[in-house]
Design an enzyme around this catalytic site. Structure first.
Site: not given
Ligand SMILES: NC(=O)c1ccc[n+]([C@@H]2O[C@H](COP(=O)([O-])OP(=O)(O)OC[C@H]3O[C@@H](n4cnc5c(N)ncnc54)[C@H](O)[C@@H]3O)[C@@H](O)[C@H]2O)c1
Ligand SMILES: N[C@@H](CC=O)C(=O)O
Length: 498
Positions: A165-166, A190-191, A242-243, A264-265, A395
Site C-alpha cells: 500500500w505504500n 494489490p493491497a 512487501g514485508s 522486494e522486501l 523496520e
Molecule cells: N523492497 C521494496 O522495493 C519495497 C517497496 C515497497 C514496500 N516494501 C516493503 O513493504 C512493507 C510494507 O508494505 P505492506 O505493509 O503492504 O506489506 P505486507 O507484507 O503486509 O503486504 C504486502 C502485500 O501482501 C499481502 N499480504 C498481507 N498479508 C498476507 C498474507 N498473510 N498472505 C499473503 N499475502 C499477504 C497484502 O495484502 C499486500 O498486497 C515494508 O516492509 C516495506 O519495506 C518493500
Molecule cells: N521508495 C521505493 C519504494 C519503497 O517503499 C522505490 O522507489 O521503489
C-alpha cells in the site's frame, strides 16, 4: 456508491477511473460470494469506497483467462507490445492529476508526492516498452562438430504480482510493465488498503489496447488469494513487494510449484555521516531520506550513524529541520507528512518509541498530542539509540528517526551491517577513500553516496540478505520474466559447406 465515494468521483476529471470492481479478462467483476470490504481515507478514517472479495473459483478464472490470452500476446512482435505499453504510458501521464488524487485519498501521501509517484510509475512503463525490443539471445562458439549453438529469450508465462500500500501505483508498473514487455500476462493483487490506484491502471490498460486477460486485477482476502496464486502451477512467476514476514510465507507457499520468485522486501537503511561532513548539509539530507511518505518507505533512513566529532551539531540541525515539517491531510497545500496507513501503524510506532526510551534512548522531539488526527504520528527524533532497541532491529515504517554516534569507519560498518535487512544504505562523506571503503563493506543491494535520490527506471532495484531476491528496473529487470532457451542445431555440415 457511498456518499464519500461520490465525493471522490466529483474530484476527478474522469470519474471512470474510480472503479469498485475487480478486473478479470477485460471485465469489471463482482464477488460471487457477496463479500465486500470498505476502503478508508487514512487522513479522515472515512470510507471512500468498497471492493469485492473474490471467491477462489474467480481467481482461478483469472488464471484461465490469462492462459488463453498468453498464446496471442507472446506471439505479437516486441514492437507491437511496445506500442500498447507506450499508449498505456501516455494515458497514465494524461490522467496524472486524477491518479494522484485517487492515491492521496486511499494512501494519504501529500498530493505533490502522489503526483511524483504517478510520474515515477509511468517512467517504468516507458522504460520497459523500450527494453522489450532488446531481449537479445546470444550465439555460442560451438564445441560440437557441424553444429550451431545459441540462446533465445522466451516469456516465462503467467506472472502474479502482490503489491503493498505504500507505493500503490509504482510498485505495480515496475513489475507489470516488465512482464508485459517480455510477453507475459499479469495477475495483480494489490493491497486491500489501496486498490483504487491498481483499478485505475486497469481502466487505462484497457483503453491502451492491452487485450482482455493480459492485465488482470484480482481482489480478495489477502492470505486466501495469495495461497491460490502461489500454489497454481500455471502461474510461472511470482513477484512480491512487501514485508519480509509475508515474503517468507509466499516463498514457502510457492515451493510446491517451483516458481520463479522476485521478492522486494523490507529495508532498515543506515545513513552514515563521515567526520568531514558539514553537519547541516548532512542533517538536511537525512531528514529528507527519513521522512518521505511519513517514513513508510522501504528506503527510509532509519538508523542514522553520525561521527562523534559532529554528532551534537548534527542533532541540532536535524531537529530544526524536522520540526519545520508540516503534518496534515495530504489534500491540503504545503503538507510534508500525511497520515500513517491506519491506527495499528500509529500504535506500532508509539510502542517502538516507548521501547527505545525504556532502554535508555533520549527523546529529543516528538509530541504526539500535536497530531492532527487519529492516524497521524508527529516526527520523532531519538538519540543514544542502540542495537538492543526495536527502533534499531525492526523496520519502523513511521516517522521515527534514531541517531547513534560512532568513532571509526570500522564501527560504522559493523553497526550498519548489524541487521537481517540489506536493501539500501546511504553514505555522506566527501573523502574518496572512505566512500570506496564503505561502499564495498556495506552488505546492501544499493548504496547511495551523497544523494538522497537513488531510484529510477535505469536502476537495478533490490536487496540482499532478507531484503529480497532479484532486481527490478534497469537493464536486467525484464529478465525476471524471461526464460533462456538454449538451442543446438546439429548436422549442419561444415562451414565450407562440405
Ligand atoms: N523492497 C521494496 O522495493 C519495497 C517497496 C515497497 C514496500 N516494501 C516493503 O513493504 C512493507 C510494507 O508494505 P505492506 O505493509 O503492504 O506489506 P505486507 O507484507 O503486509 O503486504 C504486502 C502485500 O501482501 C499481502 N499480504 C498481507 N498479508 C498476507 C498474507 N498473510 N498472505 C499473503 N499475502 C499477504 C497484502 O495484502 C499486500 O498486497 C515494508 O516492509 C516495506 O519495506 C518493500
Ligand atoms: N521508495 C521505493 C519504494 C519503497 O517503499 C522505490 O522507489 O521503489
Amino acid at each position: 456508491m457511498t456518499l464519500l465515494s461520490t465525493t471522490l468521483v466529483k474530484r476527478l476529471a474522469d470519474p471512470r477511473l474510480f472503479r469498485q470492481y475487480a478486473y478479470v479478462n477485460g471485465k469489471w467483476t463482482h464477488g460471487e460470494g457477496g463479500r465486500e470490504e470498505s476502503v478508508y481515507d487514512p487522513a479522515t478514517n472515512e470510507a471512500i469506497g468498497h471492493i469485492p472479495l473474490l471467491e477462489a473459483k474467480q481467481i482461478t478464472a483469472a488464471v484461465d483467462a490469462a492462459e488463453v490470452a498468453f498464446v496471442r500476446w507472446r506471439a505479437l512482435r516486441a514492437d507491437e507490445r511496445c506500442e500498447r505499453l507506450l499508449a498505456w504510458y501516455d494515458l497514465i501521464q494524461a490522467n496524472r492529476e486524477d491518479l494522484a488524487t485517487i492515491m492521496t485519498l486511499e494512501q494519504g501521501k501529500p498530493l505533490p508526492d502522489a503526483r511524483g509517484e504517478v510520474e515515477y510509475g509511468a517512467s517504468f512503463v516507458r522504460w520497459f516498452a523500450e527494453e522489450g525490443k532488446r531481449t537479445y539471445g546470444e550465439t555460442i562458439p560451438s564445441h560440437i562438430p557441424n553444429a550451431s549453438l545459441g540462446t533465445i529469450k522466451e516469456p516465462v508465462g503467467i506472472a502474479a504480482m502482490i503489491t503493498p500500500w505504500n507505493f500503490p501505483l509504482a510498485m505495480i508498473t515496475r513489475k507489470a510493465a516488465a512482464a508485459l514487455a517480455a510477453g507475459c500476462p499479469v495477475i495483480v493483487k494489490p493491497a486491500n488498503e489501496t486498490p483504487f490506484s491498481a483499478l485505475a491502471l486497469a481502466e487505462l490498460a484497457e483503453r491502451a489496447g492491452i487485450p482482455d486477460g493480459i492485465f488482470n486485477v484480482v481482489l480478495g482476502e489477502p492470505a486466501e488469494v495469495s495461497k491460490i496464486l502461489c500454489s497454481e502451477p500455471r502461474i510461472r512467476a511470482l513477484s512480491f513487494t512487501g514485508s519480509t514476514r509475508v515474503g517468507r510465507l509466499l516463498m514457502e507457499q510457492s515451493a510446491g510449484t517451483v516458481k520463479r520468485l522476485s521478492l522486494e522486501l523490507g529495508g532498515n537503511a543506515p545513513f552514515i555521516v563521515g567526520p568531514d561532513m558539514d553537519p547541516k548539509e548532512a542533517a538536511y539530507a537525512a531528514v529528507a531520506a527519513k521522512f518521505q511518505t511519513a517514513g513508510q518507505d522501504c528506503l527510509a533512513a532509519n538508523r542514522i550513524l553520525v561521527h562523534e566529532s559532529i554528532h551534537d551539531e548534527f542533532v541540532v540541525q536535524f531537529t530544526e529541520r524536522m520540526v519545520a515539517l508540516t503534518v496534515g491531510n495530504g489534500l491540503q497545500e504545503e503538507v510534508d507528512l500525511g497520515p500513517l496507513i491506519h491506527r495499528q501503524a500509529v500504535e506500532k510506532a508509539a510502542a517502538i518509541v516507548d521501547d527505545a526510551i525504556s532502554r535508555g534512548a533520549t527523546l529529543i522531539r516528538g509530541d504526539q498530542s500535536q497530531a492532527p488526527g487519529e492516524n497521524f504520528f508527529m516526527p520523532v527524533l531519538l538519540t543514544n539509540v542502540t542495537p538492543q532497541m526495536k527502533v534499531w532491529r525492526e523496520e519502523n515504517f513511521a516517522p521515527v528517526a534514531g541517531i547513534t554516534a560512532y568513532s571509526s569507519d570500522e564501527e560504522a560498518i559493523e553497526l550498519a551491517n548489524d541487521t537481517e535487512y540489506g536493501l539500501a544504505a546511504y553514505v555522506y562523506t566527501h573523502d574518496i577513500r572512505r566512500i570506496w571503503k564503505l561502499m564495498r563493506a556495506l552488505e546492501y543491494g544499493m548504496v547511495s553516496v551523497n544523494s538522497v535520490k537513488m531510484t529510477g527506471p535505469p536502476v537495478p532495484f533490490g536487496g540482499v540478505k532478507q531484503s529480497g531476491l532479484g532486481r527490478e528496473g534497469g537493464a536486467t529487470g525484464i529478465d525476471e520474466y524471461l526464460e533462456t532457451k538454449y538451442y543446438c542445431l546439429g548436422a549442419l555440415g561444415s562451414v565450407s559447406g562440405s
